[in-house]
Design a protein around this motif. Structure first.
Motif, PDB file in Angstrom:
ATOM      1  N   MET A   1       0.835  -1.170   0.000  1.00 37.68           N
ATOM      2  CA  MET A   1       0.000   0.000   0.000  1.00 37.68           C
ATOM      3  C   MET A   1       0.892   1.249   0.000  1.00 37.68           C
ATOM      4  O   MET A   1       1.935   1.270   0.629  1.00 37.68           O
ATOM      5  CB  MET A   1      -0.913   0.013   1.227  1.00 37.68           C
ATOM      6  CG  MET A   1      -1.711   1.285   1.292  1.00 37.68           C
ATOM      7  SD  MET A   1      -3.122   1.301   2.421  1.00 37.68           S
ATOM      8  CE  MET A   1      -2.444   0.887   3.967  1.00 37.68           C
ATOM      9  N   HIS A   2       0.440   2.253  -0.723  1.00 31.09           N
ATOM     10  CA  HIS A   2       1.116   3.543  -0.772  1.00 31.09           C
ATOM     11  C   HIS A   2       0.199   4.590  -0.153  1.00 31.09           C
ATOM     12  O   HIS A   2      -1.021   4.460  -0.195  1.00 31.09           O
ATOM     13  CB  HIS A   2       1.411   3.946  -2.210  1.00 31.09           C
ATOM     14  CG  HIS A   2       2.402   3.061  -2.887  1.00 31.09           C
ATOM     15  ND1 HIS A   2       2.075   1.826  -3.405  1.00 31.09           N
ATOM     16  CD2 HIS A   2       3.712   3.230  -3.134  1.00 31.09           C
ATOM     17  CE1 HIS A   2       3.144   1.281  -3.940  1.00 31.09           C
ATOM     18  NE2 HIS A   2       4.151   2.114  -3.790  1.00 31.09           N
ATOM     19  N   ILE A  79       9.271   6.839  -9.210  1.00 31.75           N
ATOM     20  CA  ILE A  79       9.089   5.389  -9.125  1.00 31.75           C
ATOM     21  C   ILE A  79       8.006   5.006  -8.115  1.00 31.75           C
ATOM     22  O   ILE A  79       7.230   4.072  -8.356  1.00 31.75           O
ATOM     23  CB  ILE A  79      10.422   4.649  -8.837  1.00 31.75           C
ATOM     24  CG1 ILE A  79      10.253   3.143  -8.984  1.00 31.75           C
ATOM     25  CG2 ILE A  79      10.990   5.017  -7.487  1.00 31.75           C
ATOM     26  CD1 ILE A  79       9.914   2.679 -10.377  1.00 31.75           C
ATOM     27  N   SER A  80       7.909   5.725  -6.992  1.00 32.63           N
ATOM     28  CA  SER A  80       6.866   5.395  -6.010  1.00 32.63           C
ATOM     29  C   SER A  80       5.481   5.702  -6.563  1.00 32.63           C
ATOM     30  O   SER A  80       4.538   4.936  -6.349  1.00 32.63           O
ATOM     31  CB  SER A  80       7.092   6.157  -4.707  1.00 32.63           C
ATOM     32  OG  SER A  80       8.287   5.738  -4.094  1.00 32.63           O
ATOM     33  N   ALA A  81       5.358   6.832  -7.273  1.00 33.52           N
ATOM     34  CA  ALA A  81       4.064   7.177  -7.877  1.00 33.52           C
ATOM     35  C   ALA A  81       3.683   6.140  -8.929  1.00 33.52           C
ATOM     36  O   ALA A  81       2.535   5.683  -8.981  1.00 33.52           O
ATOM     37  CB  ALA A  81       4.120   8.574  -8.492  1.00 33.52           C
ATOM     38  N   ALA A  82       4.648   5.742  -9.763  1.00 31.33           N
ATOM     39  CA  ALA A  82       4.374   4.723 -10.782  1.00 31.33           C
ATOM     40  C   ALA A  82       3.980   3.400 -10.124  1.00 31.33           C
ATOM     41  O   ALA A  82       3.053   2.725 -10.576  1.00 31.33           O
ATOM     42  CB  ALA A  82       5.589   4.536 -11.682  1.00 31.33           C
ATOM     43  N   LEU A  85       0.452   3.395  -8.854  1.00 30.30           N
ATOM     44  CA  LEU A  85      -0.512   3.289  -9.959  1.00 30.30           C
ATOM     45  C   LEU A  85      -0.375   1.968 -10.720  1.00 30.30           C
ATOM     46  O   LEU A  85      -1.024   1.774 -11.749  1.00 30.30           O
ATOM     47  CB  LEU A  85      -0.323   4.468 -10.918  1.00 30.30           C
ATOM     48  CG  LEU A  85      -0.619   5.840 -10.317  1.00 30.30           C
ATOM     49  CD1 LEU A  85      -0.167   6.945 -11.255  1.00 30.30           C
ATOM     50  CD2 LEU A  85      -2.099   5.963  -9.986  1.00 30.30           C
ATOM     51  N   ARG A  86       0.483   1.106 -10.212  1.00 28.69           N
ATOM     52  CA  ARG A  86       0.778  -0.189 -10.844  1.00 28.69           C
ATOM     53  C   ARG A  86       1.300  -0.021 -12.271  1.00 28.69           C
ATOM     54  O   ARG A  86       0.952  -0.778 -13.174  1.00 28.69           O
ATOM     55  CB  ARG A  86      -0.447  -1.099 -10.802  1.00 28.69           C
ATOM     56  CG  ARG A  86      -0.833  -1.448  -9.379  1.00 28.69           C
ATOM     57  CD  ARG A  86      -1.902  -2.476  -9.327  1.00 28.69           C
ATOM     58  NE  ARG A  86      -2.131  -2.806  -7.921  1.00 28.69           N
ATOM     59  CZ  ARG A  86      -3.315  -3.076  -7.433  1.00 28.69           C
ATOM     60  NH1 ARG A  86      -4.370  -3.090  -8.202  1.00 28.69           N
ATOM     61  NH2 ARG A  86      -3.448  -3.359  -6.157  1.00 28.69           N
ATOM     62  N   SER A  91       6.918   2.750 -16.299  1.00 27.52           N
ATOM     63  CA  SER A  91       7.083   4.182 -16.074  1.00 27.52           C
ATOM     64  C   SER A  91       7.726   4.435 -14.710  1.00 27.52           C
ATOM     65  O   SER A  91       7.822   3.547 -13.878  1.00 27.52           O
ATOM     66  CB  SER A  91       5.701   4.861 -16.130  1.00 27.52           C
ATOM     67  OG  SER A  91       5.824   6.245 -16.043  1.00 27.52           O
ATOM     68  N   GLY A  92       8.164   5.668 -14.507  1.00 28.99           N
ATOM     69  CA  GLY A  92       8.691   6.073 -13.211  1.00 28.99           C
ATOM     70  C   GLY A  92      10.187   5.957 -13.054  1.00 28.99           C
ATOM     71  O   GLY A  92      10.741   6.353 -12.039  1.00 28.99           O
ATOM     72  N   ARG A  93      10.856   5.421 -14.062  1.00 30.19           N
ATOM     73  CA  ARG A  93      12.318   5.258 -13.996  1.00 30.19           C
ATOM     74  C   ARG A  93      12.873   5.187 -15.402  1.00 30.19           C
ATOM     75  O   ARG A  93      12.147   4.923 -16.363  1.00 30.19           O
ATOM     76  CB  ARG A  93      12.687   4.004 -13.214  1.00 30.19           C
ATOM     77  CG  ARG A  93      12.109   2.745 -13.817  1.00 30.19           C
ATOM     78  CD  ARG A  93      12.111   1.582 -12.828  1.00 30.19           C
ATOM     79  NE  ARG A  93      11.316   0.498 -13.339  1.00 30.19           N
ATOM     80  CZ  ARG A  93      11.822  -0.568 -13.951  1.00 30.19           C
ATOM     81  NH1 ARG A  93      13.119  -0.704 -14.080  1.00 30.19           N
ATOM     82  NH2 ARG A  93      11.022  -1.505 -14.409  1.00 30.19           N
TER      83      ARG A  93
END
Length: 150
Positions: A1-2, A79-82, A85-86, A91-93
């Motif tokens: 969970m984020h 990276i945490s946001a990506a 959002l699964r 994405s994210g990096r």
């Protein structure tokens, strides 16, 4: 969970209004989450009255105010946001097989998050965008003769 803590971009004015002791008390739960390793995601509360889109950098600076290291704050916005959002597989990096979405800024965000306000180029989905502010900055840094005779 984020956990995405939607911070108001004008959090500093709020802290000034309530005073340093009350602000520290109100911000303490967020600080504890960050210190205990909760998977935080950067975000704003844009879309509600007086919270405008474009205030993400200020929201990132809130975490810096709480003592979160800049490298972790950058991770929270990428990276945490990506991952939340699964989308971390695409994405994210910057990695082979991932979208090459890149934000080019004037400065080093690891040296100061304010560098994120000086966006020079955005590459996203195979397209690029040069913000008007970057064009104006470029034009102001060059003599008129350089523009006429490149």
């Amino acid at each position: 969970m984020h956990v995405c803590l939607a911070n108001h971009p004008n959090w500093q004015a709020f802290a000034d209004r309530v005073g340093p002791e009350k602000a520290a008390e109100l911000f303490a739960p967020t600080r504890r989450m960050a210190e205990s390793g909760v998977r935080l995601v950067a975000g704003t509360d844009a879309g509600i009255p007086r919270a405008v889109f474009g205030g993400l950098v200020s929201s990132l600076e809130f975490f810096e105010h709480l003592g979160v290291p800049r490298h972790r704050i950058i991770d929270m916005a990428t990276i945490s946001a990506a991952s939340a959002l699964r989308l971390s597989d695409q994405s994210g990096r910057l990695a082979a097989g991932c979208r090459a979405d890149i934000l080019v800024v004037d400065g080093d965000p690891l040296a100061g998050l304010d560098a994120l306000r000086a966006v020079r180029l955005v590459l996203a989905g195979g397209r690029f965008h040069i913000p008007d502010s970057a064009v104006l900055s470029w034009a102001q840094q060059r003599p008129a003769s350089a523009c006429l005779n490149p």
